[in-house]
Design a protein around this motif. Structure first.
Motif, PDB file in Angstrom:
ATOM      1  N   ILE A 154       0.845  -1.202   0.000  1.00 23.78           N
ATOM      2  CA  ILE A 154       0.000   0.000   0.000  1.00 23.78           C
ATOM      3  C   ILE A 154       0.877   1.247   0.000  1.00 23.78           C
ATOM      4  O   ILE A 154       0.648   2.187  -0.759  1.00 23.78           O
ATOM      5  CB  ILE A 154      -0.943  -0.003   1.228  1.00 23.78           C
ATOM      6  CG1 ILE A 154      -2.010  -1.086   1.069  1.00 23.78           C
ATOM      7  CG2 ILE A 154      -1.606   1.344   1.389  1.00 23.78           C
ATOM      8  CD1 ILE A 154      -2.905  -1.236   2.282  1.00 23.78           C
ATOM      9  N   ALA A 155       1.917   1.243   0.835  1.00 21.66           N
ATOM     10  CA  ALA A 155       2.781   2.418   0.926  1.00 21.66           C
ATOM     11  C   ALA A 155       3.448   2.703  -0.415  1.00 21.66           C
ATOM     12  O   ALA A 155       3.487   3.855  -0.876  1.00 21.66           O
ATOM     13  CB  ALA A 155       3.835   2.204   2.017  1.00 21.66           C
ATOM     14  N   GLU A 156       3.959   1.664  -1.066  1.00 27.21           N
ATOM     15  CA  GLU A 156       4.664   1.892  -2.327  1.00 27.21           C
ATOM     16  C   GLU A 156       3.688   2.325  -3.418  1.00 27.21           C
ATOM     17  O   GLU A 156       4.011   3.185  -4.251  1.00 27.21           O
ATOM     18  CB  GLU A 156       5.427   0.620  -2.730  1.00 27.21           C
ATOM     19  CG  GLU A 156       6.321   0.776  -3.947  1.00 27.21           C
ATOM     20  CD  GLU A 156       7.465   1.763  -3.756  1.00 27.21           C
ATOM     21  OE1 GLU A 156       7.782   2.082  -2.586  1.00 27.21           O
ATOM     22  OE2 GLU A 156       8.022   2.226  -4.761  1.00 27.21           O
ATOM     23  N   ILE A 157       2.482   1.761  -3.406  1.00 28.15           N
ATOM     24  CA  ILE A 157       1.487   2.169  -4.410  1.00 28.15           C
ATOM     25  C   ILE A 157       1.105   3.629  -4.184  1.00 28.15           C
ATOM     26  O   ILE A 157       0.973   4.407  -5.132  1.00 28.15           O
ATOM     27  CB  ILE A 157       0.259   1.240  -4.339  1.00 28.15           C
ATOM     28  CG1 ILE A 157       0.652  -0.169  -4.795  1.00 28.15           C
ATOM     29  CG2 ILE A 157      -0.863   1.754  -5.208  1.00 28.15           C
ATOM     30  CD1 ILE A 157      -0.335  -1.227  -4.402  1.00 28.15           C
TER      31      ILE A 157
ATOM     32  N   GLN B 205      13.827  -1.100 -17.947  1.00 31.42           N
ATOM     33  CA  GLN B 205      13.613   0.014 -17.023  1.00 31.42           C
ATOM     34  C   GLN B 205      13.597  -0.475 -15.576  1.00 31.42           C
ATOM     35  O   GLN B 205      14.122   0.179 -14.682  1.00 31.42           O
ATOM     36  CB  GLN B 205      12.290   0.716 -17.328  1.00 31.42           C
ATOM     37  CG  GLN B 205      12.329   1.620 -18.551  1.00 31.42           C
ATOM     38  CD  GLN B 205      13.323   2.747 -18.398  1.00 31.42           C
ATOM     39  OE1 GLN B 205      13.478   3.322 -17.333  1.00 31.42           O
ATOM     40  NE2 GLN B 205      14.040   3.057 -19.472  1.00 31.42           N
ATOM     41  N   GLY B 206      12.978  -1.626 -15.365  1.00 32.34           N
ATOM     42  CA  GLY B 206      12.957  -2.197 -14.017  1.00 32.34           C
ATOM     43  C   GLY B 206      14.364  -2.503 -13.526  1.00 32.34           C
ATOM     44  O   GLY B 206      14.705  -2.221 -12.374  1.00 32.34           O
ATOM     45  N   ILE B 207      15.175  -3.056 -14.417  1.00 37.38           N
ATOM     46  CA  ILE B 207      16.543  -3.395 -14.015  1.00 37.38           C
ATOM     47  C   ILE B 207      17.358  -2.122 -13.770  1.00 37.38           C
ATOM     48  O   ILE B 207      18.136  -2.055 -12.812  1.00 37.38           O
ATOM     49  CB  ILE B 207      17.181  -4.291 -15.090  1.00 37.38           C
ATOM     50  CG1 ILE B 207      16.505  -5.660 -15.030  1.00 37.38           C
ATOM     51  CG2 ILE B 207      18.677  -4.433 -14.891  1.00 37.38           C
ATOM     52  CD1 ILE B 207      16.810  -6.532 -16.188  1.00 37.38           C
ATOM     53  N   PHE B 208      17.136  -1.098 -14.609  1.00 37.04           N
ATOM     54  CA  PHE B 208      17.799   0.190 -14.353  1.00 37.04           C
ATOM     55  C   PHE B 208      17.383   0.731 -12.995  1.00 37.04           C
ATOM     56  O   PHE B 208      18.201   1.308 -12.269  1.00 37.04           O
ATOM     57  CB  PHE B 208      17.440   1.214 -15.443  1.00 37.04           C
ATOM     58  CG  PHE B 208      18.125   0.975 -16.759  1.00 37.04           C
ATOM     59  CD1 PHE B 208      19.203   0.105 -16.851  1.00 37.04           C
ATOM     60  CD2 PHE B 208      17.703   1.616 -17.913  1.00 37.04           C
ATOM     61  CE1 PHE B 208      19.833  -0.121 -18.063  1.00 37.04           C
ATOM     62  CE2 PHE B 208      18.331   1.391 -19.125  1.00 37.04           C
ATOM     63  CZ  PHE B 208      19.395   0.523 -19.203  1.00 37.04           C
ATOM     64  N   GLY B 209      16.114   0.549 -12.655  1.00 36.73           N
ATOM     65  CA  GLY B 209      15.634   1.005 -11.356  1.00 36.73           C
ATOM     66  C   GLY B 209      16.380   0.309 -10.220  1.00 36.73           C
ATOM     67  O   GLY B 209      16.848   0.953  -9.286  1.00 36.73           O
TER      68      GLY B 209
ATOM     69  N   PRO C 179      10.657   5.318  -9.420  1.00 38.76           N
ATOM     70  CA  PRO C 179      10.114   4.037  -9.884  1.00 38.76           C
ATOM     71  C   PRO C 179       8.952   4.208 -10.855  1.00 38.76           C
ATOM     72  O   PRO C 179       8.603   3.281 -11.570  1.00 38.76           O
ATOM     73  CB  PRO C 179       9.648   3.362  -8.591  1.00 38.76           C
ATOM     74  CG  PRO C 179       9.402   4.469  -7.654  1.00 38.76           C
ATOM     75  CD  PRO C 179      10.408   5.511  -7.993  1.00 38.76           C
ATOM     76  N   GLN C 180       8.373   5.435 -10.890  1.00 33.71           N
ATOM     77  CA  GLN C 180       7.213   5.624 -11.767  1.00 33.71           C
ATOM     78  C   GLN C 180       7.578   5.559 -13.243  1.00 33.71           C
ATOM     79  O   GLN C 180       6.696   5.535 -14.097  1.00 33.71           O
ATOM     80  CB  GLN C 180       6.529   6.957 -11.437  1.00 33.71           C
ATOM     81  CG  GLN C 180       7.336   8.185 -11.745  1.00 33.71           C
ATOM     82  CD  GLN C 180       8.225   8.604 -10.583  1.00 33.71           C
ATOM     83  OE1 GLN C 180       8.537   7.808  -9.708  1.00 33.71           O
ATOM     84  NE2 GLN C 180       8.630   9.853 -10.562  1.00 33.71           N
ATOM     85  N   LEU C 181       8.883   5.533 -13.552  1.00 38.21           N
ATOM     86  CA  LEU C 181       9.284   5.460 -14.959  1.00 38.21           C
ATOM     87  C   LEU C 181       8.972   4.102 -15.562  1.00 38.21           C
ATOM     88  O   LEU C 181       8.887   3.971 -16.784  1.00 38.21           O
ATOM     89  CB  LEU C 181      10.796   5.720 -15.085  1.00 38.21           C
ATOM     90  CG  LEU C 181      11.261   7.114 -14.686  1.00 38.21           C
ATOM     91  CD1 LEU C 181      12.753   7.247 -14.873  1.00 38.21           C
ATOM     92  CD2 LEU C 181      10.531   8.164 -15.518  1.00 38.21           C
TER      93      LEU C 181
ATOM     94  N   ALA D 149       4.356  -0.046 -12.771  1.00 37.33           N
ATOM     95  CA  ALA D 149       5.213  -0.110 -11.585  1.00 37.33           C
ATOM     96  C   ALA D 149       4.441  -0.552 -10.355  1.00 37.33           C
ATOM     97  O   ALA D 149       5.018  -1.111  -9.423  1.00 37.33           O
ATOM     98  CB  ALA D 149       5.864   1.235 -11.338  1.00 37.33           C
ATOM     99  N   GLU D 150       3.120  -0.314 -10.314  1.00 39.66           N
ATOM    100  CA  GLU D 150       2.383  -0.623  -9.088  1.00 39.66           C
ATOM    101  C   GLU D 150       1.899  -2.069  -9.045  1.00 39.66           C
ATOM    102  O   GLU D 150       1.509  -2.540  -7.995  1.00 39.66           O
ATOM    103  CB  GLU D 150       1.201   0.340  -8.909  1.00 39.66           C
ATOM    104  CG  GLU D 150       0.056   0.152  -9.873  1.00 39.66           C
ATOM    105  CD  GLU D 150       0.384   0.637 -11.268  1.00 39.66           C
ATOM    106  OE1 GLU D 150       1.177   1.577 -11.379  1.00 39.66           O
ATOM    107  OE2 GLU D 150      -0.129   0.061 -12.241  1.00 39.66           O
ATOM    108  N   SER D 151       1.931  -2.763 -10.171  1.00 38.49           N
ATOM    109  CA  SER D 151       1.475  -4.151 -10.102  1.00 38.49           C
ATOM    110  C   SER D 151       2.611  -5.137 -10.404  1.00 38.49           C
ATOM    111  O   SER D 151       3.265  -5.615  -9.486  1.00 38.49           O
ATOM    112  CB  SER D 151       0.262  -4.376 -11.002  1.00 38.49           C
ATOM    113  OG  SER D 151       0.544  -3.982 -12.312  1.00 38.49           O
ATOM    114  N   ASP D 152       2.851  -5.415 -11.669  1.00 36.54           N
ATOM    115  CA  ASP D 152       3.863  -6.429 -11.973  1.00 36.54           C
ATOM    116  C   ASP D 152       5.256  -6.029 -11.491  1.00 36.54           C
ATOM    117  O   ASP D 152       6.047  -6.878 -11.098  1.00 36.54           O
ATOM    118  CB  ASP D 152       3.925  -6.685 -13.484  1.00 36.54           C
ATOM    119  CG  ASP D 152       2.687  -7.403 -13.986  1.00 36.54           C
ATOM    120  OD1 ASP D 152       1.713  -7.464 -13.220  1.00 36.54           O
ATOM    121  OD2 ASP D 152       2.689  -7.893 -15.113  1.00 36.54           O
TER     122      ASP D 152
END
Lengths: 457, 171
Positions: free
Chosen positions: A95-98, A318-322, A338-340, A344-347
Motif C-alpha cells: 500500500i505504501a509503495e502504491i 527500465q525495471g533493471i535500471f531502477g 520508480p514511476q518510470l 510499476a504498481e502491479s507487476d
C-alpha cells in the motif's frame, strides 16, 4: 491394573495458551509501526509535510488486522503466530509503495490512481480471510467438496472466455468486468484447484506411486493414473493459448507437479512434467509471436531493437535500471523514480521497492516470503493426515511459485510473465485470493496444534 | 527535511526492517531450540498465563517449585525431580493432573534425547498413588531398573528412567 480409569479420567486440555497470539499481537504492533514509518517517510520526502491522508492509508489496514487478530484469539487460538504479521507487513508495504507511485503520477497529471482502491480491496480481502477463519471449522470440511472445487475452479478459469463479461486487458483475456469493476477469476481458481488436487491425490497416491510397470529402472504409472496429469498439461497449455497468459499456465502446471511429487515421492513426475512443459513452451515460442517476443525480451533484453519494439524489453530494462539506481542501500522511500517503469504498481512493484530500499531492503522482502512459505511447509510437515498436508503444501507452494515467476521474471531469471507479487502488488483479485490462502493456512495451523499427541511419530 | 536527516531516516528504516526479520527468526528459533524443559504443568495452571513471557526459552525461568501444592492427597508426592540427564536438578510441581513425558514439545516434561519417544509415558494420580504408564515407547520406561509393562505405582524416591533422563517423585 485398573486400566479403564486411566483412559476414563483424562482431563480436558484447556485451550488457555495464547502464547502464539501474544507473540502475534506484539509483532503486529511492530508491523503497524513499520507501516506508519513507511508512510511518514514517503510523505516527508515527496511532499515535505505530513498530511492527514496518512490515516487513510494506515488506519484501515491496522484496524482490520486487529479484527483478524481478535478472531484468531476467539476461533483459532493455537494458529501460527508469524503468518499474520508477515502478511500484514507485505500488504502494508505494498500500500505504501502504491501510494508513493500515486503521488508521483498525480504530480505528473495522471489520473489512474491505485492506492485507495488497494486499501478498499485490502479491507475486502482481509474480511474474507476473517470469514474463512470464522466459518471453516476445520480443513477436513473442505474434503467433502473436492469435486465441487474442481468444477468451480474450471468454471472460474473459463469465465473470462464468455462473451459480454470477459475483458481483454494488455493482450491477456483474464478479466471479467461487471459495470466499473474488473475481477480476475483465475486467482480464485487457484484455491479451488489446490483443494481439488489435494483431494484427488490423496485417494490416488498409492496407485500413482506403486501400480505400473518399470522400464529401464524408471517407474511408469498406468495410463488411468497418468490421465489427469495429461489433462492438466493440456489445460494449462489451453490457458496459455486461449487467454495468452504464460504465467498462470506455468503456475498451475508447477503447482500440480509439486503436489503430485509430494503425494507420491517419485521424482519421475517432476522430470517428465518439466520436460513436457519445456517442450510445450518451446513449441509455443516457435508458433506464437506473443511467447516468442517474451523469450526474445528475456534473452536479448539490452538489444536496442528489442528495447524499442512494441511489447519489447523496455519495461523489463527500465525495471533493471531502477534496481541498479537503488544500489545496495536504495534511494529511500520516496527518493527514487520508480514511476518510470510501466505497471510499476502491479507487476513491477518489486523493482520499485528494490529501487527505493536497495538490495538490503529487497532481501527483507524476499526473506519475508521465505519465512511465510516456511511456516506453510512446517504446517504441512506437522499435520498427520495426508489431505491436510497436501493442502498446506499446495497453499505454500502457490505463494512460492508466484514469487519465483514474478520476481524471477523482473530480474531476468525466467521470461517475464504477467503474475502479481502475492500481497504486495496492486490488484484486488490477487489480494483476495492470497488473503483467503492466508486464512486457510491459519486454520490448518490451528488444527495441527490442538491434536495433542494423537499418534506416536 | 535536510539531506542528513533523510539519510538517517532511510538507514533507520532499513535497520527497522531487519530488526523485524530477526524478531521473526528469533520466534522460530525459540520454537525449534527453546523448549528443552518447559514445565507446562505449573505454567498452565498459573493464573497469569495471559501475561506470560513471550519467549520462555530460558529453562530456568519456566520452572517453579511449589512445595505443598493444592489437590495432592497427603502422603503423595508434591514434586518431580530430575536427578540424571541433561536437565538434572529441574523440578516440576505435581498438582494432581496428568504429566505427559516425551519428546513432543507440548509434553509437560520434555525429554530431549534420541532414546525417548514423542509420547513416551505419562504419570497419572489414582487413589492417592502416582502411576507411571508407558505409552508404547520404543525404548521403554524403567521403574527402579525394571521395564514398565502395565501401569505401575511409583513410590517416593524411586528412580524412573526414560531415555537418558532419570527422575524421582519426592514429597
Amino acid at each position: 491394573m485398573v486400566s479403564p480409569i486411566l483412559t476414563g479420567t483424562m482431563p480436558k486440555v484447556m485451550r488457555v495458551v495464547p502464547r502464539n497470539r501474544n507473540i502475534e499481537g506484539l509483532l503486529l504492533f511492530f508491523v503497524f509501526g513499520i507501516n506508519a514509518f513507511e508512510l511518514a517517510q514517503i510523505q516527508l520526502s515527496t511532499l515535505q509535510v505530513l498530511r492527514s491522508d496518512f490515516w487513510l492509508y494506515w488506519a484501515p489496514l491496522t484496524l482490520i488486522a486487529l479484527v483478524v487478530h481478535g478472531i484468531l484469539r476467539r476461533r483459532a487460538s493455537e494458529a501460527d503466530s508469524l503468518i499474520l504479521p508477515i502478511a500484514v507487513f507485505l500488504n502494508g508495504l505494498g500500500i505504501a509503495e502504491i501510494y508513493r507511485l500515486d503521488i508521483a503520477k498525480a504530480a505528473a497529471g495522471a489520473t489512474d490512481l491505485f492506492a485507495v482502491k488497494q486499501v478498499i480491496w485490502t479491507l475486502v480481502a482481509m474480511a474474507a480471510c476473517a470469514a474463512v477463519i470464522w466459518f471453516v471449522p476445520n480443513q477436513l470440511f473442505l474434503r467433502r467438496y473436492v469435486f465441487v472445487a474442481m468444477a468451480t475452479g474450471i468454471a472460474l478459469l473459463l469465465l473470462p472466455m464468455l462473451p459480454f463479461i470477459g475483458l481483454t486487458i494488455n493482450g491477456a483475456r483474464l478479466w471479467i468486468g461487471i459495470g466499473p469493476f474488473t475481477f480476475q477469476p483465475g486467482e480464485l481458481a487457484k484455491i479451488a484447484l489446490i483443494v481439488f488436487f489435494a483431494g484427488y491425490l490423496v485417494s490416488r497416491k498409492d496407485s500413482l506411486a506403486v501400480v505400473g510397470r518399470t522400464i529401464f529402472g524408471i517407474h511408469i504409472p498406468r495410463a488411468r493414473e497418468l490421465g489427469p496429469i495429461l489433462v492438466i498439461w493440456v489445460a494449462s497449455l489451453a490457458v496459455l493459448v486461449l487467454q495468452r497468459d504464460l504465467g498462470t499456465s506455468l503456475l498451475y502446471f508447477g503447482l500440480f507437479l509439486v503436489m503430485i511429487y509430494v503425494a507420491t515421492g517419485r521424482a519421475i513426475y517432476v522430470v517428465v512434467g518439466l520436460g513436457m512443459f519445456i517442450t510445450g513452451a518451446l513449441v509455443a515460442a516457435q508458433v506464437m509471436d506473443y511467447v516468442a517476443g517474451r523469450f526474445g525480451a528475456w534473452l536479448d533484453a539490452f538489444n536496442p531493437e528489442r528495447y524499442d519494439a512494441v511489447g519489447g524489453s523496455y519495461q523489463l530494462v527500465q525495471g533493471i535500471f531502477g534496481l541498479a539506481h537503488g544500489g545496495l542501500f536504495g534511494t529511500g522511500l520516496g527518493g527514487g523514480v520508480p514511476q518510470l517503469v510501466p505497471l510499476a504498481e502491479s507487476d513491477f512493484i518489486i523493482t520499485s521497492l528494490g529501487e527505493e530500499l536497495g538490495l538490503v531492503g529487497f532481501f527483507v522482502i524476499l526473506l519475508c516470503y521465505l519465512l511465510l512459505i516456511q511456516r506453510g511447509l512446517r504446517i504441512a510437515f506437522k499435520h498427520q493426515d495426508d489431505f491436510s498436508r497436501l493442502l498446506a503444501v499446495g497453499f505454500s507452494f502457490v505463494i512460492a511459485l508466484q514469487c519465483f515467476i514474478v520476481i524471477g521474471g523482473v530480474t531476468r531469471v525466467v521470461p517475464l510473465t504477467g503474475l502479481t507479487t502475492p500481497l504486495l502488488a496492486a490488484g484486488g483479485s490477487s489480494l483476495l485470493a492470497n488473503w483467503m490462502i492466508i486464512g486457510l493456512l491459519l486454520r490448518l495451523s490451528d488444527s495441527v496444534a490442538i491434536k495433542r499427541g494423537a499418534a506416536d511419530e | 527535511m535536510s539531506e542528513l536527516a533523510l539519510f538517517l531516516v532511510r538507514m533507520g528504516f532499513v535497520v527497522v526492517l531487519w530488526i523485524f526479520v530477526f524478531s521473526i527468526i528469533s520466534v522460530i528459533r525459540a520454537d525449534i531450540f527453546g523448549q528443552k524443559v518447559v514445565s507446562k504443568a505449573s505454567v498452565r495452571n498459573a493464573p497469569q498465563v495471559l501475561s506470560s513471557p513471550i519467549i520462555p526459552a530460558a529453562p530456568t525461568a519456566a520452572v517453579s517449585v511449589t512445595s505443598g501444592a493444592i489437590g495432592v492427597a497427603s502422603g503423595a508426592a508434591s514434586r518431580l525431580v530430575i536427578i540424571e540427564g541433561e536437565n538434572t536438578g529441574k523440578e516440576i510441581a505435581l498438582e494432581g493432573r496428568e504429566i505427559h513425558i516425551g519428546r513432543a514439545p507440548n509434553s509437560d516434561l520434555v525429554v530431549n534425547d534420541e532414546y525417548a519417544s514423542t509420547q513416551h509415558a505419562k504419570l497419572v494420580l489414582m487413589n492417592e498413588d502416582w502411576l507411571i504408564q508407558d505409552l508404547n515407547s520404543t525404548n521403554g520406561t524403567f521403574l527402579a531398573g525394571a521395564r514398565v509393562g502395565t501401569p505401575a505405582v511409583v513410590k517416593l524416591n524411586t528412580p524412573v528412567k526414560i531415555g537418558k533422563t532419570v527422575f524421582e517423585l519426592r514429597a
